[in-house]
Design an enzyme around this catalytic site. Sequence first.
Site, PDB file in Angstrom:
ATOM      1  N   PRO A   1       0.775  -1.271   0.046  1.00 28.61           N
ATOM      2  CA  PRO A   1       0.049   0.020  -0.069  1.00 28.61           C
ATOM      3  C   PRO A   1       0.835   1.249   0.059  1.00 28.61           C
ATOM      4  O   PRO A   1       1.877   1.356   0.643  1.00 28.61           O
ATOM      5  CB  PRO A   1      -0.813  -0.185   1.295  1.00 28.61           C
ATOM      6  N   ASN A   2       0.311   2.040  -0.636  1.00 28.53           N
ATOM      7  CA  ASN A   2       0.883   3.681  -1.068  1.00 28.53           C
ATOM      8  C   ASN A   2       2.108   3.748  -1.722  1.00 28.53           C
ATOM      9  O   ASN A   2       2.544   4.829  -1.924  1.00 28.53           O
ATOM     10  CB  ASN A   2       0.999   4.123   0.426  1.00 28.53           C
TER      11      ASN A   2
ATOM     12  N   ARG B   1       5.478  11.175  -2.255  1.00 28.16           N
ATOM     13  CA  ARG B   1       5.016  10.908  -1.085  1.00 28.16           C
ATOM     14  C   ARG B   1       5.975  11.253  -0.076  1.00 28.16           C
ATOM     15  O   ARG B   1       7.141  10.589  -0.163  1.00 28.16           O
ATOM     16  CB  ARG B   1       4.564   9.426  -1.005  1.00 28.16           C
TER      17      ARG B   1
ATOM     18  N   TYR C   1      11.119   9.155   1.689  1.00 28.41           N
ATOM     19  CA  TYR C   1      11.148   8.057   0.393  1.00 28.41           C
ATOM     20  C   TYR C   1      11.738   8.567  -0.753  1.00 28.41           C
ATOM     21  O   TYR C   1      12.094   7.508  -1.627  1.00 28.41           O
ATOM     22  CB  TYR C   1       9.790   7.809  -0.074  1.00 28.41           C
TER      23      TYR C   1
ATOM     24  N   ASN D   1       8.192  -5.422  -0.785  1.00 27.11           N
ATOM     25  CA  ASN D   1       8.138  -4.213   0.029  1.00 27.11           C
ATOM     26  C   ASN D   1       6.450  -4.229   0.429  1.00 27.11           C
ATOM     27  O   ASN D   1       5.658  -3.826  -0.476  1.00 27.11           O
ATOM     28  CB  ASN D   1       8.574  -2.910  -0.637  1.00 27.11           C
TER      29      ASN D   1
ATOM     30  N   ALA E   1       3.205  -0.739   5.024  1.00 27.35           N
ATOM     31  CA  ALA E   1       2.462  -0.775   6.305  1.00 27.35           C
ATOM     32  C   ALA E   1       2.002  -2.114   6.733  1.00 27.35           C
ATOM     33  O   ALA E   1       1.984  -2.623   7.877  1.00 27.35           O
ATOM     34  CB  ALA E   1       1.488   0.193   6.320  1.00 27.35           C
TER      35      ALA E   1
ATOM     36  N   GLU F   1      12.865  -8.867   2.010  1.00 32.71           N
ATOM     37  CA  GLU F   1      12.065  -8.033   2.602  1.00 32.71           C
ATOM     38  C   GLU F   1      12.820  -6.523   2.257  1.00 32.71           C
ATOM     39  O   GLU F   1      14.066  -6.656   2.498  1.00 32.71           O
ATOM     40  CB  GLU F   1      11.940  -8.160   4.052  1.00 32.71           C
TER      41      GLU F   1
ATOM     42  N   HIS G   1      12.628  -2.186   2.519  1.00 30.35           N
ATOM     43  CA  HIS G   1      12.202  -1.002   2.726  1.00 30.35           C
ATOM     44  C   HIS G   1      12.800   0.192   2.468  1.00 30.35           C
ATOM     45  O   HIS G   1      14.249   0.154   2.753  1.00 30.35           O
ATOM     46  CB  HIS G   1      12.078  -0.937   4.355  1.00 30.35           C
TER      47      HIS G   1
ATOM     48  N   ARG H   1      12.504   5.320  12.667  1.00 30.89           N
ATOM     49  CA  ARG H   1      11.170   6.109  12.494  1.00 30.89           C
ATOM     50  C   ARG H   1      10.464   5.686  13.860  1.00 30.89           C
ATOM     51  O   ARG H   1      10.951   5.119  14.906  1.00 30.89           O
ATOM     52  CB  ARG H   1      10.393   5.684  11.369  1.00 30.89           C
TER      53      ARG H   1
END
Length: 145
Positions: free
Chosen positions: A10-11, A18, A23, A74, A77, A98, A100, A107
């Site tokens: 998502p996103n 964004r 990012y 990725n 969330a 994985e 990110h 964060r």
Amino acid sequence: MKAIHVLNGPNLNLLGTREPAVYGRESLADIEKTIRALCAGKGVSCEFRQTNSEGELVTWVQEAGRAGAGVILNAGAYTHTSVALHDAIKGSGAIVIEVHISNVHARERFRHHSYISPVAKGVIIGLGAQGYQLALQALLEAPAA
Ligand code: DQA
């Protein structure tokens, strides 16, 4: 590894605009272009996908596992919430790296836990969009299991 599936949650369709301070300015289309070119250069097929839906990601992980494809995941969330994705990786035997883009450990606390990491082959965090290329390299250079 003859096939690579790059699965984005998502996103991530918003990359480029964004929170660029977090990012970066590369769009998902930019990342896709780079990964496709690298795969083509290695003679490896590439599926590059994005969805905002958890169930769709689960289905895609299962599909990649059945196909014996290496997965660059990725999960956005859903990384921090999805037992279903954890189970899909475990149940399908998919080989997952994985990724990110941001350093989730620098964060908010809710980003520190991943349901993916315990069932991933490896994890690349905080190296920006380059993390996708590093994950691809790891999958392509891994000794055959
Ligand atoms: C992300 C980090 C996640 O915490 C966040 O929800 C994302 C993107 C990253 O690539 O840095 O959507 O996975």
